[in-house]
Write a protein that holds these residues in place. Structure first.
Motif, PDB file in Angstrom:
ATOM      1  N   THR A 111      -1.516  41.389  49.763  1.00 47.11           N
ATOM      2  CA  THR A 111      -1.625  42.602  50.588  1.00 47.11           C
ATOM      3  C   THR A 111      -0.921  43.769  49.913  1.00 47.11           C
ATOM      4  N   SER A 112       0.268  43.534  49.354  1.00 42.86           N
ATOM      5  CA  SER A 112       0.977  44.593  48.635  1.00 42.86           C
ATOM      6  C   SER A 112       0.157  45.099  47.459  1.00 42.86           C
ATOM      7  N   THR A 134      -2.674  31.956  48.299  1.00 39.95           N
ATOM      8  CA  THR A 134      -2.400  32.203  49.718  1.00 39.95           C
ATOM      9  C   THR A 134      -2.340  30.904  50.506  1.00 39.95           C
ATOM     10  N   SER A 135      -1.409  30.824  51.440  1.00 39.70           N
ATOM     11  CA  SER A 135      -1.261  29.627  52.260  1.00 39.70           C
ATOM     12  C   SER A 135      -2.457  29.461  53.194  1.00 39.70           C
ATOM     13  N   LYS A 136      -2.706  28.224  53.585  1.00 40.09           N
ATOM     14  CA  LYS A 136      -3.819  27.948  54.490  1.00 40.09           C
ATOM     15  C   LYS A 136      -3.612  28.634  55.833  1.00 40.09           C
ATOM     16  N   GLU A 137      -2.362  28.726  56.273  1.00 46.59           N
ATOM     17  CA  GLU A 137      -2.064  29.386  57.544  1.00 46.59           C
ATOM     18  C   GLU A 137      -2.515  30.839  57.510  1.00 46.59           C
ATOM     19  N   LEU A 138      -2.208  31.538  56.396  1.00 47.81           N
ATOM     20  CA  LEU A 138      -2.598  32.940  56.286  1.00 47.81           C
ATOM     21  C   LEU A 138      -4.114  33.081  56.202  1.00 47.81           C
ATOM     22  N   GLN A 139      -4.766  32.149  55.495  1.00 43.38           N
ATOM     23  CA  GLN A 139      -6.219  32.204  55.342  1.00 43.38           C
ATOM     24  C   GLN A 139      -6.934  32.077  56.685  1.00 43.38           C
ATOM     25  N   THR A 140      -6.343  31.350  57.608  1.00 46.33           N
ATOM     26  CA  THR A 140      -6.986  31.146  58.910  1.00 46.33           C
ATOM     27  C   THR A 140      -6.546  32.187  59.950  1.00 46.33           C
ATOM     28  N   MET A 141      -5.852  33.223  59.507  1.00 47.64           N
ATOM     29  CA  MET A 141      -5.427  34.290  60.416  1.00 47.64           C
ATOM     30  C   MET A 141      -6.272  35.547  60.196  1.00 47.64           C
ATOM     31  N   TYR A 142      -7.541  35.342  59.855  1.00 36.22           N
ATOM     32  CA  TYR A 142      -8.503  36.437  59.647  1.00 36.22           C
ATOM     33  C   TYR A 142      -8.109  37.347  58.474  1.00 36.22           C
ATOM     34  N   PHE A 143      -7.453  36.745  57.479  1.00 36.31           N
ATOM     35  CA  PHE A 143      -7.046  37.518  56.309  1.00 36.31           C
ATOM     36  C   PHE A 143      -8.257  38.058  55.553  1.00 36.31           C
ATOM     37  N   TYR A 144      -9.213  37.189  55.240  1.00 39.55           N
ATOM     38  CA  TYR A 144     -10.355  37.612  54.425  1.00 39.55           C
ATOM     39  C   TYR A 144     -11.264  38.607  55.136  1.00 39.55           C
ATOM     40  N   PRO A 145     -11.603  38.407  56.405  1.00 38.08           N
ATOM     41  CA  PRO A 145     -12.387  39.458  57.078  1.00 38.08           C
ATOM     42  C   PRO A 145     -11.678  40.806  57.097  1.00 38.08           C
ATOM     43  N   THR A 146     -10.359  40.777  57.288  1.00 42.61           N
ATOM     44  CA  THR A 146      -9.621  42.046  57.354  1.00 42.61           C
ATOM     45  C   THR A 146      -9.608  42.745  56.007  1.00 42.61           C
ATOM     46  N   ALA A 198      -2.826  49.437  45.136  1.00 36.64           N
ATOM     47  CA  ALA A 198      -3.981  49.837  44.338  1.00 36.64           C
ATOM     48  C   ALA A 198      -4.904  50.795  45.068  1.00 36.64           C
ATOM     49  N   LEU A 199      -5.046  50.657  46.396  1.00 34.02           N
ATOM     50  CA  LEU A 199      -6.131  51.340  47.103  1.00 34.02           C
ATOM     51  C   LEU A 199      -5.693  52.408  48.110  1.00 34.02           C
ATOM     52  N   LEU A 200      -4.704  52.128  48.936  1.00 30.25           N
ATOM     53  CA  LEU A 200      -4.475  52.989  50.101  1.00 30.25           C
ATOM     54  C   LEU A 200      -4.077  54.408  49.719  1.00 30.25           C
ATOM     55  N   THR A 201      -3.094  54.550  48.860  1.00 35.60           N
ATOM     56  CA  THR A 201      -2.697  55.909  48.475  1.00 35.60           C
ATOM     57  C   THR A 201      -3.816  56.624  47.736  1.00 35.60           C
ATOM     58  N   LYS A 202      -4.686  55.863  47.064  1.00 31.65           N
ATOM     59  CA  LYS A 202      -5.754  56.482  46.271  1.00 31.65           C
ATOM     60  C   LYS A 202      -6.801  57.145  47.152  1.00 31.65           C
ATOM     61  N   VAL A 203      -6.972  56.643  48.378  1.00 35.69           N
ATOM     62  CA  VAL A 203      -7.908  57.288  49.303  1.00 35.69           C
ATOM     63  C   VAL A 203      -7.361  58.644  49.727  1.00 35.69           C
ATOM     64  N   GLY A 204      -6.061  58.722  49.985  1.00 38.50           N
ATOM     65  CA  GLY A 204      -5.447  60.010  50.293  1.00 38.50           C
ATOM     66  C   GLY A 204      -5.540  60.976  49.125  1.00 38.50           C
ATOM     67  N   ILE A 205      -5.331  60.468  47.918  1.00 41.52           N
ATOM     68  CA  ILE A 205      -5.448  61.306  46.719  1.00 41.52           C
ATOM     69  C   ILE A 205      -6.879  61.812  46.564  1.00 41.52           C
ATOM     70  N   TYR A 206      -7.844  60.921  46.777  1.00 39.37           N
ATOM     71  CA  TYR A 206      -9.252  61.325  46.692  1.00 39.37           C
ATOM     72  C   TYR A 206      -9.545  62.453  47.679  1.00 39.37           C
ATOM     73  N   ALA A 207      -9.053  62.315  48.911  1.00 37.58           N
ATOM     74  CA  ALA A 207      -9.297  63.344  49.924  1.00 37.58           C
ATOM     75  C   ALA A 207      -8.682  64.681  49.509  1.00 37.58           C
ATOM     76  N   SER A 224      -5.372  47.808  57.621  1.00 38.95           N
ATOM     77  CA  SER A 224      -4.052  47.723  56.985  1.00 38.95           C
ATOM     78  C   SER A 224      -2.976  47.367  58.000  1.00 38.95           C
ATOM     79  N   TYR A 225      -3.128  47.802  59.264  1.00 42.57           N
ATOM     80  CA  TYR A 225      -2.164  47.430  60.305  1.00 42.57           C
ATOM     81  C   TYR A 225      -2.136  45.910  60.465  1.00 42.57           C
TER      82      TYR A 225
END
Length: 495
Positions: free
Chosen positions: A240-241, A101-113, A246-255, A144-145
């Motif tokens: 992000t992709s 990941t680029s440094k620019e992306l890393q400093t745009m709150y990528f990891y906290p999000t 890996a995760l987002l659709t699986k939460v809907g499937i779990y529900a 995710s937004y």
């Protein structure tokens, strides 16, 4: 007091994510702290899975309020298997982000999000209350937004508008369904709702409410209503992709699994038939999409759609073998889809394009990348002894036993389409004459394939370690098919 550990898979990423907001300019430090926090979450998930096998289903009552009156977390084998898998996948994806990941992306709150996203995912798996399922969904979706818009491309913004609009509508329907359910039953505690529905019978009103929930969770899982998914999953940065796939659709499937095995399972001739039809149409649409495009990220996104349909075939059939197969395949797909997107992203980085026509002969200069993709392709196609095999075999066997030959035919055909779509990428991008010489080919970043290799080993290990996983998967399927086990653990063991 030991049950307090149940909240850590959600609470730890939130706390660390908040702290990382104040370390915005320290990209690498954020990465290492994020990886460490998810590694700890993974270790705790392993411990919870062990405790469930020895002590039974675990429950945490927040504030000392006993169910059905208070907020609670419930950890059964099904939920914790998914928490464990999501934590492992997130840890590995963060390791890839550290390198690529680029440094620019890393400093745009990528990891906290990303950590907030992980908290929402894990909270969704563990909550025992439908309103808090909505809250955890929203934590996940808000994260995710943000992740979808990080990257400064017009396509991302366009897809983000569509993605946000669809999810706002689905969240509104979620609240409407919750309101009607509470008005009809008088509770939102999952076990209590299941008990009251069983006592009163699934009336036409409750069946209608269940169909509204089906629409809501289908939108979030990409079951039939997946028109938003290919663009949203193929436009953001590759890490992000990978997390989305890996995760987002699986939460809907779990529900969907939780809702239609625990609560609304009394009229399967209506609800499960609709799920089966939607799964069949999803398999058809996803398969056609996977072979219709020449953009490798779009092909990977349509493979996510195919997997959603395949997993929901298991819920539609709802026999022990079908449920076990669906759980195996759900775990496999979380690993394999993250791997597929990371490999595809690496290919795009090296070639500078996502079109198959712009790639050729990558195998000559990057053999490790090529063979990693080959193993991923075989795993997603269900070739033994890789992780996708056992799930496909169990669901296919269950379809034969239940006489669901139409679903069986579509499920098997979808596997052929998966293999064909990925074989096109492998043939066109890795074989043939290389477009540039080895000297002119851009070098791989040091260590960038290590996270991919970790996922390759994981998909091989899941396939070879099926016997070791069997007790946990069998217990998860048994809990899903026998709602009284879950209900008794929540309402019958007031501690």
């Amino acid at each position: 007091m030991m049950n307090n550990i149940l909240v850590i898979p959600m609470l730890l990423p939130i706390i660390v994510g908040v702290l990382l907001i104040f370390l915005r300019t320290y990209g690498r430090l954020q990465a290492w702290v994020s990886i460490a926090s998810m590694a700890v979450t993974t270790g705790i998930s392993f411990y919870l899975l062990y405790k469930i096998q020895t002590d039974g289903i675990l429950r945490l009552d927040f504030g000392g309020w006993e169910p059905p009156f208070g907020i609670l977390f419930v950890a059964d084998s099904f939920a914790v298997l998914l928490v464990l898998t999501s934590s492992i996948v997130t840890t590995i994806c963060l390791s890839y982000a550290l390198i690529s990941t680029s440094k620019e992306l890393q400093t745009m709150y990528f990891y906290p999000t990303v950590l907030f996203l992980a908290a929402g995912v894990n909270g969704s798996f563990l909550t025992g209350d439908l309103f808090n399922l909505f809250v955890c969904f929203e934590v996940m979706l808000l994260s995710s937004y943000v992740l979808l818009t990080l990257g400064n491309s017009k396509r991302q913004l366009r897809e983000a508008i569509k993605y946000v609009s669809i999810n706002i509508v689905s969240s509104w329907f979620f609240l409407v369904a919750l309101a009607y359910l509470y008005g009809s039953i008088g509770t939102l505690n999952m076990a209590h709702v299941a008990e009251r529905v069983a006592e009163s019978g699934q009336t036409p009103l409750l069946t209608t409410i269940s169909i509204v929930f089906l629409v809501v969770f289908s939108l979030k899982a990409g079951l039939l209503l997946y028109f938003w998914l290919p663009g949203s999953y193929s436009s953001p940065p590759i890490v992000t992709s990978a997390l989305f796939g890996a995760l987002l659709t699986k939460v809907g499937i779990y529900a969907l699994f939780r809702m239609f095995s625990l609560i609304f399972h009394h009229q399967p001739e209506i609800t499960h038939t609709i799920i089966g039809i939607m799964a069949a149409l999803t398999l058809i649409g996803g398969s056609l999409g996977a072979i219709a495009f020449n953009d490798i990220r779009t092909i990977a996104a349509y493979n996510v759609v195919i997997a959603v349909g395949f997993i929901l075939v298991g819920l539609a059939i709802a026999t022990p073998a079908a449920m076990e197969g669906a759980i195996y395949y759900l775990i496999h797909d979380m690993v394999a889809k993250a791997l597929l997107f990371l490999l595809v992203g690496t290919m795009i980085t090296l070639s500078g394009t996502s079109k198959m026509a712009g790639m050729s002969g990558l195998m000559k200069n990057y053999p490790l990348l090529g063979w990693s993709f080959f193993i991923t392709m075989l795993s997603l196609a269900g070739i033994p002894p890789l992780s996708g095999f056992i799930g496909k075999v169990l669901i296919s066997a269950a379809a034969i036993d239940s006489g669901s030959y139409g679903l069986l035919a579509l499920a098997l055909l979808s596997s052929i389409f998966v293999l064909y779509s990925l074989l096109r990428i492998f043939k066109n991008c890795f074989w043939g004459e290389t477009i540039v010489s080895k000297e002119e080919q851009p070098p791989l970043r040091k260590g960038v394939l290590w996270p991919c290799l970790a996922l390759v080993l994981l998909t091989i290990g899941i396939g070879l370690g099926t016997e070791g996983m069997a007790p946990y998967v069998t217990d998860a399927a048994e809990t899903l098919l026998n709602p009284e086990i879950y209900i008794d653990a929540v309402l019958g063991k007031i501690q």
